[in-house]
Design an enzyme around this catalytic site. Structure first.
Site, PDB file in Angstrom:
ATOM      1  N   HIS A 147      65.690  65.809  34.039  1.00 43.05           N
ATOM      2  CA  HIS A 147      64.403  65.291  34.506  1.00 43.05           C
ATOM      3  C   HIS A 147      64.260  65.508  36.010  1.00 43.05           C
ATOM      4  CE1 HIS A 147      61.136  62.166  34.665  1.00 43.05           C
ATOM      5  NE2 HIS A 147      61.625  61.993  35.879  1.00 43.05           N
ATOM      6  N   GLU A 148      65.299  65.185  36.773  1.00 46.52           N
ATOM      7  CA  GLU A 148      65.237  65.321  38.228  1.00 46.52           C
ATOM      8  C   GLU A 148      65.256  66.780  38.659  1.00 46.52           C
ATOM      9  OE1 GLU A 148      64.390  62.834  39.788  1.00 46.52           O
ATOM     10  OE2 GLU A 148      64.899  61.243  38.378  1.00 46.52           O
ATOM     11  N   HIS A 151      61.833  68.039  38.362  1.00 52.75           N
ATOM     12  CA  HIS A 151      61.005  67.654  39.510  1.00 52.75           C
ATOM     13  C   HIS A 151      61.145  68.687  40.631  1.00 52.75           C
ATOM     14  CE1 HIS A 151      59.081  63.940  38.532  1.00 52.75           C
ATOM     15  NE2 HIS A 151      60.187  63.241  38.365  1.00 52.75           N
ATOM     16  N   GLU A 224      55.435  62.877  35.955  1.00 58.96           N
ATOM     17  CA  GLU A 224      56.559  62.338  35.194  1.00 58.96           C
ATOM     18  C   GLU A 224      56.590  62.897  33.780  1.00 58.96           C
ATOM     19  OE1 GLU A 224      59.123  60.534  36.292  1.00 58.96           O
ATOM     20  OE2 GLU A 224      58.196  60.869  38.245  1.00 58.96           O
TER      21      GLU A 224
END
EC number: 3.4.24.-
Length: 300
Positions: A147-148, A151, A224
């Site tokens: 997930h990061e 980003h 997100e």
């Protein structure tokens, strides 16, 4: 949440300093070429210089500020198997996402937390909390890392800075315009700026600033979902859903502090406008819907 709060706080602080400095140096007087009419083109340039300066300086300082505020220890030489695994996992995910190896760090905090920051996708920092390492399974941690990394790969911090710069520009432009109109049309000030200009400009800047923050937070919530999809692609949809489910369980049993809630955020209708993250339930539903639409889940 803290990463975004630091970015916004720095941005607002820089805006305030630049505005006062420009005012003391008399630059705002240049917005009235003949002392009577407002030069809209000059005002727009003035607003853009201040607006984008605040957001871009915040962007370039974001990684160093996050390291200092969170007490992040960068892993240069792994001390144990967990740190070695973290480096290897992020390195593999970064390669698959098409970005350079980010810095990887750990910060001491009891609740599960993680963040990505950096001024561009190839100069990122991925940091996780000790609580995340202690309370989540390896497959769930891998999903959070994905997930990061997503980003960073999506360039979310850069896009956030540009959006912040645009809204800063319009906040400054419209607030000065409102002050000028009240000065000229209501109070009939013929030349220069009367006290009402500064008062109305300040009030309008505060009101418009709140609306601008809602716009920036809307983008933050939207990104997100993209990062969740990226985490599912890198670590498996089942693992990403499991990580969010674990966060929801922990949130329900022991609510996470607002200032530290990086992966989870739930709020009422009014607060939801200024939430940096969508409710976990919506994110889980989005991932499940994407899996059913695709016909087959990502790597399980």
């Amino acid at each position: 949440m803290l990463r975004i709060a630091l970015f916004l706080g720095t941005n607002l602080g820089i805006l305030a300093v630049l505005s006062v400095t420009f005012r003391l140096l008399g630059f705002e007087g240049l917005l009235q070429a003949n002392g009577v009419d407002l030069d809209l083109q000059a005002l727009l340039v003035f607003s853009a210089v201040i607006g984008f300066s605040g957001s871009l300086i915040s962007l370039f300082l974001s990684k160093s500020m996050a390291k200092s505020a969170m007490g992040v220890r960068i892993i240069t030489r792994p001390r144990n198997r967990t740190e070695h695994w973290l480096l290897q996992t992020v390195q593999d995910q970064a390669r698959r996402a098409g970005i350079r190896q980010p810095e990887v760090g750990i910060f001491d905090y009891p609740s599960p937390n993680a963040f990505a920051t950096g001024w561009n996708r190839d100069a990122a920092l991925i940091a996780v909390s000790t609580g995340l390492l202690n309370q989540m399974r390896p497959d769930e941690i891998e999903a959070v890392l994905g997930h990061e990394v997503s980003h960073a790969a999506n360039g979310d911090m850069v896009t956030l800075a540009l959006i912040q710069g645009v809204v800063n520009t319009f906040v400054i432009f419209l607030s000065r315009l409102a002050g000028f109109l009240v000065d000229r049309l209501v109070l009939r000030v013929e030349r220069g700026h009367g006290p009402a200009f500064w008062i109305v400009s300040l009030v309008a800047e505060l009101v418009l600033g709140v609306a601008a923050m809602a716009i920036v937070m809307w983008f933050s919530r939207w990104r997100e979902f993209r990062a969740d999809a990226g985490g599912a692609a890198l670590a498996g949809r089942a693992s990403m859903i499991a990580a969010l489910e674990r966060l929801r369980t922990l949130q329900n049993s022991r609510p996470l502090p607002d200032e530290m809630r990086t992966l989870a955020f739930d709020a009422g209708r009014v607060q939801a406008l200024f939430a940096s993250h969508p409710p976990l339930e919506r994110r889980i539903m989005a991932l499940k819907a994407a899996g059913s639409t695709a016909g087959a889940p990502a790597r399980e």
